[in-house]
Design a protein around this motif. Structure first.
Motif, PDB file in Angstrom:
ATOM      1  N   ARG A 177     -46.517  -2.505  48.813  1.00  0.00           N
ATOM      2  CA  ARG A 177     -46.142  -1.185  49.315  1.00  0.00           C
ATOM      3  C   ARG A 177     -46.549  -0.104  48.331  1.00  0.00           C
ATOM      4  N   PRO A 178     -46.974   1.105  48.746  1.00  0.00           N
ATOM      5  CA  PRO A 178     -47.067   1.513  50.142  1.00  0.00           C
ATOM      6  C   PRO A 178     -48.464   1.353  50.753  1.00  0.00           C
ATOM      7  N   LEU A 179     -49.223   0.370  50.327  1.00  0.00           N
ATOM      8  CA  LEU A 179     -50.563   0.185  50.872  1.00  0.00           C
ATOM      9  C   LEU A 179     -50.496  -0.160  52.362  1.00  0.00           C
ATOM     10  N   PRO A 180     -51.534   0.149  53.133  1.00  0.00           N
ATOM     11  CA  PRO A 180     -51.520  -0.193  54.569  1.00  0.00           C
ATOM     12  C   PRO A 180     -51.425  -1.687  54.813  1.00  0.00           C
ATOM     13  N   LEU A 181     -51.898  -2.500  53.859  1.00  0.00           N
ATOM     14  CA  LEU A 181     -51.754  -3.944  54.031  1.00  0.00           C
ATOM     15  C   LEU A 181     -50.292  -4.356  54.035  1.00  0.00           C
ATOM     16  N   ALA A 182     -49.438  -3.591  53.356  1.00  0.00           N
ATOM     17  CA  ALA A 182     -48.014  -3.896  53.352  1.00  0.00           C
ATOM     18  C   ALA A 182     -47.434  -3.737  54.749  1.00  0.00           C
ATOM     19  N   THR A 183     -47.891  -2.724  55.468  1.00  0.00           N
ATOM     20  CA  THR A 183     -47.431  -2.521  56.839  1.00  0.00           C
ATOM     21  C   THR A 183     -47.873  -3.670  57.728  1.00  0.00           C
ATOM     22  N   LEU A 184     -49.107  -4.122  57.542  1.00  0.00           N
ATOM     23  CA  LEU A 184     -49.596  -5.271  58.310  1.00  0.00           C
ATOM     24  C   LEU A 184     -48.747  -6.502  58.024  1.00  0.00           C
ATOM     25  N   ALA A 185     -48.391  -6.700  56.760  1.00  0.00           N
ATOM     26  CA  ALA A 185     -47.562  -7.845  56.395  1.00  0.00           C
ATOM     27  C   ALA A 185     -46.180  -7.747  57.031  1.00  0.00           C
ATOM     28  N   ASP A 203     -54.703   0.187  63.542  1.00  0.00           N
ATOM     29  CA  ASP A 203     -56.017   0.047  64.158  1.00  0.00           C
ATOM     30  C   ASP A 203     -57.103   0.520  63.199  1.00  0.00           C
ATOM     31  N   ARG A 204     -56.801   1.572  62.418  1.00  0.00           N
ATOM     32  CA  ARG A 204     -57.773   2.050  61.426  1.00  0.00           C
ATOM     33  C   ARG A 204     -57.963   1.023  60.321  1.00  0.00           C
ATOM     34  N   LEU A 205     -56.858   0.407  59.905  1.00  0.00           N
ATOM     35  CA  LEU A 205     -56.957  -0.640  58.882  1.00  0.00           C
ATOM     36  C   LEU A 205     -57.789  -1.807  59.399  1.00  0.00           C
ATOM     37  N   ALA A 206     -57.579  -2.195  60.658  1.00  0.00           N
ATOM     38  CA  ALA A 206     -58.349  -3.304  61.241  1.00  0.00           C
ATOM     39  C   ALA A 206     -59.838  -2.982  61.260  1.00  0.00           C
ATOM     40  N   PHE A 210     -54.138 -10.886  52.837  1.00  0.00           N
ATOM     41  CA  PHE A 210     -53.249 -10.250  51.882  1.00  0.00           C
ATOM     42  C   PHE A 210     -53.699 -10.447  50.445  1.00  0.00           C
ATOM     43  N   ARG A 211     -54.766 -11.234  50.252  1.00  0.00           N
ATOM     44  CA  ARG A 211     -55.331 -11.364  48.922  1.00  0.00           C
ATOM     45  C   ARG A 211     -56.073 -10.098  48.532  1.00  0.00           C
ATOM     46  N   GLU A 212     -56.509  -9.340  49.545  1.00  0.00           N
ATOM     47  CA  GLU A 212     -57.238  -8.108  49.265  1.00  0.00           C
ATOM     48  C   GLU A 212     -56.283  -7.068  48.688  1.00  0.00           C
ATOM     49  N   ARG A 213     -56.776  -6.245  47.814  1.00  0.00           N
ATOM     50  CA  ARG A 213     -55.958  -5.192  47.230  1.00  0.00           C
ATOM     51  C   ARG A 213     -56.669  -3.851  47.397  1.00  0.00           C
ATOM     52  N   ALA A 214     -57.086  -3.578  48.627  1.00  0.00           N
ATOM     53  CA  ALA A 214     -57.807  -2.333  48.892  1.00  0.00           C
ATOM     54  C   ALA A 214     -56.849  -1.152  48.766  1.00  0.00           C
ATOM     55  N   PRO A 215     -57.296  -0.045  48.192  1.00  0.00           N
ATOM     56  CA  PRO A 215     -56.410   1.118  48.062  1.00  0.00           C
ATOM     57  C   PRO A 215     -56.133   1.741  49.416  1.00  0.00           C
ATOM     58  N   ALA A 216     -55.018   2.427  49.525  1.00  0.00           N
ATOM     59  CA  ALA A 216     -54.670   3.085  50.772  1.00  0.00           C
ATOM     60  C   ALA A 216     -55.566   4.290  50.992  1.00  0.00           C
ATOM     61  N   PRO A 217     -55.921   4.595  52.252  1.00  0.00           N
ATOM     62  CA  PRO A 217     -56.653   5.830  52.529  1.00  0.00           C
ATOM     63  C   PRO A 217     -55.833   7.033  52.063  1.00  0.00           C
ATOM     64  N   PRO A 218     -56.495   8.154  51.718  1.00  0.00           N
ATOM     65  CA  PRO A 218     -55.776   9.312  51.178  1.00  0.00           C
ATOM     66  C   PRO A 218     -54.636   9.770  52.065  1.00  0.00           C
ATOM     67  N   ALA A 219     -54.847   9.830  53.397  1.00  0.00           N
ATOM     68  CA  ALA A 219     -53.804  10.317  54.304  1.00  0.00           C
ATOM     69  C   ALA A 219     -52.576   9.433  54.243  1.00  0.00           C
ATOM     70  N   MET A 220     -52.792   8.128  54.210  1.00  0.00           N
ATOM     71  CA  MET A 220     -51.661   7.197  54.145  1.00  0.00           C
ATOM     72  C   MET A 220     -50.953   7.305  52.807  1.00  0.00           C
TER      73      MET A 220
END
Length: 209
Positions: free
Chosen positions: A45-53, A119-122, A187-197
């Protein structure tokens, strides 16, 4: 997954019974999937991958509940047949609450997914090649094999399979393991959150004046 068919000829028939060793293994895999999803949510959290999880966790829980017949397997079986014990959730006092509870869980996950625009994360994961197509494909094939073992999809090989129940439970276990591998890969990926998120998350975390 390729070993499921020959193994179904070797393992005891009782392993394919409801609430048997293979079904217990399935429930353990599903619960591990839920725990790892919640752990990924907490750590990312608060990365978008956290929301997916967080949205994935209820799916694992619902699947585990289905395999447990919503708790009916913890009671006495309704009958004992040549195909093992028979359990049913229809006599559970809380059975009318099961469907609404599932609806609330999945509805909350859907609302959360829409709020954070998963959907944007996907699409981003798709562009960057992070979708685990191989293990997802294996999960789909395993589920198709399970349907065939149950006599669906107009498959005829199950009619010639002496231990179709064992094969069905083995292939379902393979499907759940494939989904677990797919989740671990994502969830192994650690991509940064987009600026808006990132700005939205920072605003939510800022204390009120």
């Amino acid at each position: 997954m390729l070993l499921c068919y020959p193994l179904s000829m070797i393992l005891p028939r009782s392993w394919g019974w409801e609430n048997g060793p293979l079904e217990v293994a399935q429930v353990l895999v599903l619960l591990v999937g839920a725990v790892l999803a919640l752990r990924a949510w907490w750590r990312n959290r608060p990365l978008p991958l956290a929301t997916l999880a967080l949205c994935a966790a209820p799916l694992w829980i619902v699947l585990a509940g289905r395999e447990l017949s919503w708790g009916a397997v913890f009671g006495a079986p309704l009958a004992l047949t040549d195909h093992g014990p028979v359990f049913s959730s229809r006599n559970l006092w809380y059975k009318p609450l099961v469907a609404p509870a599932i609806g609330l869980l999945l509805g909350a996950a859907l609302v959360h997914a829409c709020r954070w625009r998963l959907d944007r994360l996907a699409l981003r994961l798709l562009r960057e090649g992070h979708i685990p197509w191989l293990v997802l494909g294996l999960a789909v094939l395993a589920e198709a094999g399970s349907s065939c073992a149950e006599g669906h999809l107009q498959c005829t090989f199950a009619l010639r399979l002496p231990y179709a129940m064992v094969f069905e439970e083995l292939i379902e276990l393979a499907a759940y393991l494939s989904l677990l591998a797919a989740q671990a890969s994502l969830f192994r990926e650690r991509a940064p959150a987009p600026p808006a998120m990132a700005q939205q998350a920072a605003g939510a975390a800022r204390p009120l004046p």
